[in-house]
Design a protein around this motif. Structure first.
Motif, mmCIF file in Angstrom:
data_model
loop_
_atom_site.group_PDB
_atom_site.id
_atom_site.type_symbol
_atom_site.label_atom_id
_atom_site.label_comp_id
_atom_site.label_asym_id
_atom_site.label_seq_id
_atom_site.Cartn_x
_atom_site.Cartn_y
_atom_site.Cartn_z
ATOM 1 N N GLN A 38 2.450 26.505 -5.058
ATOM 2 C CA GLN A 38 2.053 27.158 -3.811
ATOM 3 C C GLN A 38 1.538 28.566 -4.092
ATOM 4 O O GLN A 38 0.563 29.015 -3.491
ATOM 5 N N ALA A 85 -1.908 28.086 -5.722
ATOM 6 C CA ALA A 85 -2.951 27.749 -4.750
ATOM 7 C C ALA A 85 -3.350 28.996 -3.961
ATOM 8 O O ALA A 85 -4.524 29.203 -3.652
ATOM 9 N N ALA A 86 -2.371 29.837 -3.643
ATOM 10 C CA ALA A 86 -2.667 31.065 -2.906
ATOM 11 C C ALA A 86 -3.499 32.019 -3.761
ATOM 12 O O ALA A 86 -4.410 32.685 -3.264
ATOM 13 N N THR A 87 -3.208 32.061 -5.060
ATOM 14 C CA THR A 87 -4.024 32.876 -5.971
ATOM 15 C C THR A 87 -5.446 32.326 -6.035
ATOM 16 O O THR A 87 -6.412 33.090 -6.008
ATOM 17 N N LEU A 101 -7.017 30.939 -3.787
ATOM 18 C CA LEU A 101 -7.729 31.346 -2.572
ATOM 19 C C LEU A 101 -7.909 32.864 -2.532
ATOM 20 O O LEU A 101 -8.352 33.411 -1.525
ATOM 21 N N ASN A 102 -7.521 33.516 -3.613
ATOM 22 C CA ASN A 102 -7.758 34.957 -3.771
ATOM 23 C C ASN A 102 -6.985 35.800 -2.750
ATOM 24 O O ASN A 102 -7.476 36.827 -2.277
ATOM 25 N N MET A 103 -5.778 35.367 -2.424
ATOM 26 C CA MET A 103 -4.981 36.134 -1.463
ATOM 27 C C MET A 103 -4.345 37.343 -2.133
ATOM 28 O O MET A 103 -4.069 37.327 -3.334
ATOM 29 N N THR A 104 -4.085 38.373 -1.319
ATOM 30 C CA THR A 104 -3.315 39.505 -1.820
ATOM 31 C C THR A 104 -1.847 39.096 -1.866
ATOM 32 O O THR A 104 -1.446 38.104 -1.252
ATOM 33 N N GLN A 161 -0.460 38.823 1.565
ATOM 34 C CA GLN A 161 -0.906 37.606 2.259
ATOM 35 C C GLN A 161 -0.149 36.378 1.749
ATOM 36 O O GLN A 161 0.209 35.492 2.521
ATOM 37 N N ARG A 179 1.736 34.541 4.643
ATOM 38 C CA ARG A 179 1.092 33.331 5.139
ATOM 39 C C ARG A 179 1.627 32.048 4.486
ATOM 40 O O ARG A 179 1.631 30.999 5.108
ATOM 41 N N ILE A 180 1.984 32.144 3.221
ATOM 42 C CA ILE A 180 2.286 30.916 2.473
ATOM 43 C C ILE A 180 3.766 30.804 2.107
ATOM 44 O O ILE A 180 4.402 29.784 2.386
ATOM 45 N N PRO A 209 6.913 31.465 5.241
ATOM 46 C CA PRO A 209 7.084 30.356 6.177
ATOM 47 C C PRO A 209 7.785 29.150 5.548
ATOM 48 O O PRO A 209 8.541 28.449 6.215
ATOM 49 N N GLN A 210 7.527 28.902 4.262
ATOM 50 C CA GLN A 210 8.180 27.775 3.609
ATOM 51 C C GLN A 210 9.593 28.122 3.155
ATOM 52 O O GLN A 210 10.473 27.261 3.121
ATOM 53 N N LEU A 238 6.505 23.229 11.723
ATOM 54 C CA LEU A 238 5.776 23.484 10.484
ATOM 55 C C LEU A 238 5.312 22.179 9.845
ATOM 56 O O LEU A 238 4.737 22.190 8.764
ATOM 57 N N PHE A 287 -5.962 21.329 -8.078
ATOM 58 C CA PHE A 287 -4.834 21.134 -8.983
ATOM 59 C C PHE A 287 -4.422 19.670 -9.073
ATOM 60 O O PHE A 287 -4.682 18.877 -8.174
ATOM 61 N N HIS A 321 2.901 23.570 5.500
ATOM 62 C CA HIS A 321 3.162 23.982 6.878
ATOM 63 C C HIS A 321 1.873 24.135 7.675
ATOM 64 O O HIS A 321 1.901 24.636 8.792
ATOM 65 N N VAL A 326 -8.800 35.722 4.002
ATOM 66 C CA VAL A 326 -9.238 36.407 2.774
ATOM 67 C C VAL A 326 -10.687 36.884 2.925
ATOM 68 O O VAL A 326 -10.995 38.044 2.663
#
Lengths: 222, 271
Positions: A119, A122-124, A126-129, A132, A136-137, A140-141, A219, B110, B118, B132
């Motif tokens: 997870q 995948a967030a990396t 998507l180039n998230m800070t 974020q 966002r990711i 919540p989980q 969720l 991946f 979620h 983003v």
């Protein structure tokens, strides 16, 4: 010996209900502090800064290894020596919020650890800070497996609010004790306090379980 | 610190590769995973990476996605250094800010999909564009629906990943990566976790991308037939190096190196 006085019980009930309000406010405010601060403490322990991680880790251990009562006394009586002059209410909220934030940070930590590494990746991708990713990711989980533990500590903090009576916060025990001293009758006030605690704790546990299921469904995790 | 003076601040010229690994080294402790890797991928090229497990194939993609730090050398994307940034006239290891700037060119899928559980399929695709890239929700929705249409998942757009099969999840993951409009797409064993009967639905989507888009793609795969069909070039990795590379016809039809021959015959026997 066992002379329960219904009239007296009815008479003191309004005062106890007002005190119940205070108890709920104390528990609610303390819990709100603990929820936010606990998350900060949990995330601080996951940063790459070794020094910070170490200090936070030791701080959490220290708070968890010393009694809440001592911490309440410390903030209220020792605080002024360091220029921290707070009302009983403020001292109580800080002490109980701080105490429970350390327990909650452990619950959060477990939740955060349970989110698979994929997870984060995948967030990396998507180039998230980092903020974020958490907001966002990951959080919540992480919250879902943490909900049960968070609920336990909500009930726990509620049952620990009587400790605030020692510094004069007019919560349930404090009020019941005052009533008892005024009327030389302790059976009714303390029995009623016990029933009030029971009447709140029991449904709360059920509500928490319901809330957990609701969040899971919302969720899409169930 | 490593002397970076031999590495240019920018690759220029007509044939500047989209992706360029220069002397890239990666090790975990004493275990060397990649040993002075040099690999250029031109714009629009589809390169497949094959080889035995432990040969460093997946690490190549993970380094390019900046999921792993490299221990030496430099990676360039679209002519600019990815793993390093210019500072005081030299190149120094990139900070997070530089990585975020350069990483925008790269998307990845991946082995285990890694969809956000979620969020619905559509929300998964909209997440990056909205939060983003900062484009409007309406625009992100249109674009995401287009992409879900492209991967044949539009009728499941409001489902959560737990309600989708592996093949369906992987197709959503491809749409999610494409929604960020990357120049380079990385596919890391995207069919390895799938049941045999749904592999085709994912490979068909990737096939479509080769035909329709000017995307540069790197794919690690165990599916030799697929690699042979769609690749412009195939690289055979062995022991952290490219043992042999060439067009699919050359590499599969007439492998020169003994290790390539052994690997390919072992794979063929397994099928």
């Amino acid at each position: 010996m066992f002379d329960w006085n219904w009239e007296f019980a009815w008479e003191i009930l309004p005062r106890l209900i007002v005190a119940t309000g205070n108890t709920l406010i104390a528990a609610g405010a303390g819990y709100a502090i603990a929820l936010v601060l606990g998350l900060v403490l949990a995330i601080a322990q996951r940063t790459p800064y070794r020094g910070l991680t170490f200090v936070v880790r030791e701080f959490v251990e220290f708070i968890r290894s010393t009694p809440l009562l001592l911490q309440i006394f410390f903030v209220f009586y020792v605080g002024p020596q360091f220029g921290l002059r707070l009302s009983p209410w403020a001292s109580g909220m800080i002490a109980i919020g701080l105490h429970y934030s350390c327990y909650l940070s452990e619950v959060y930590r477990g939740g955060l650890d349970s989110v698979p590494r994929g997870q984060w990746e995948a967030a990396t991708a998507l180039n998230m800070t980092i903020a974020q990713k958490y907001r966002r990711i990951i959080i919540p989980q992480a919250i879902v497996p943490a909900l049960a533990g968070m609920g336990n500590y909500l009930v726990g903090i509620f049952k620990d609010t009587p400790m605030l009576s020692v510094i004069g916060v007019a919560e349930l025990i404090h009020t019941a004790n005052a009533i008892g001293s005024e009327h030389y009758r302790f059976l009714e006030p303390f029995t009623l306090v016990g029933l009030i605690f029971l009447a709140i704790s029991l449904p709360a546990a059920g509500l928490i379980r319901g809330f957990e299921n609701f969040i899971r469904r919302k969720l899409g995790l169930q | 610190m490593e002397d970076m003076s031999g590495y240019p601040h920018e690759l220029t010229g007509e044939n500047t590769p989209m992706v360029s690994f220069k002397n890239v080294r990666k090790s975990y402790g004493s275990l060397v995973v990649l040993d002075d890797l040099d690999l250029d991928v031109t714009t629009g090229e589809m390169v497949s990476i094959i080889g035995p497990s432990g040969s460093g194939k997946t690490t190549v993609l993970r380094m390019l996605m900046t999921l792993e730090k490299i221990n030496g050398g430099c990676i360039y994307v679209d002519g600019k250094p990815l793993t390093h940034m210019p500072k005081n006239g030299g190149l120094v290891p990139a900070n997070e800010r530089h990585l975020r700037e350069r990483r925008a060119d790269i998307g990845m899928c991946f082995q285990h999909f890694n969809l956000f559980p979620h969020m619905t399929a559509l929300e998964n695709c909209m997440e990056g564009p909205v939060h983003v890239l900062g484009i409007s929700k309406a625009e992100a929705r249109d674009r995401s629906e287009e992409l879900l249409e492209l991967v044949g998942m539009i009728n499941k757009k409001d489902e959560h990943p737990s309600r989708l099969s592996g093949g369906q999840q992987q197709r959503v993951a491809i749409a999610r990566a494409l929604a960020m409009r990357p120049k380079v797409m990385l596919f890391d064993e995207v069919t390895s976790a799938l049941d045999p009967e749904v592999i085709g639905e994912v490979t068909n989507v990737i096939r479509g991308l080769v035909d329709e888009h000017n995307l540069t793609m790197l794919m690690v795969t165990h599916q030799m037939g697929f690699a042979r069909d769609i690749s412009d070039r195939v690289c055979f990795f062995y022991g952290g190096k490219i043992e042999e590379q060439g067009s699919p016809a050359e590499l599969f039809g007439n492998p020169q190196r003994e290790r390539t021959q052994q690997f390919l015959s072992a794979v063929r026997e397994a099928v």
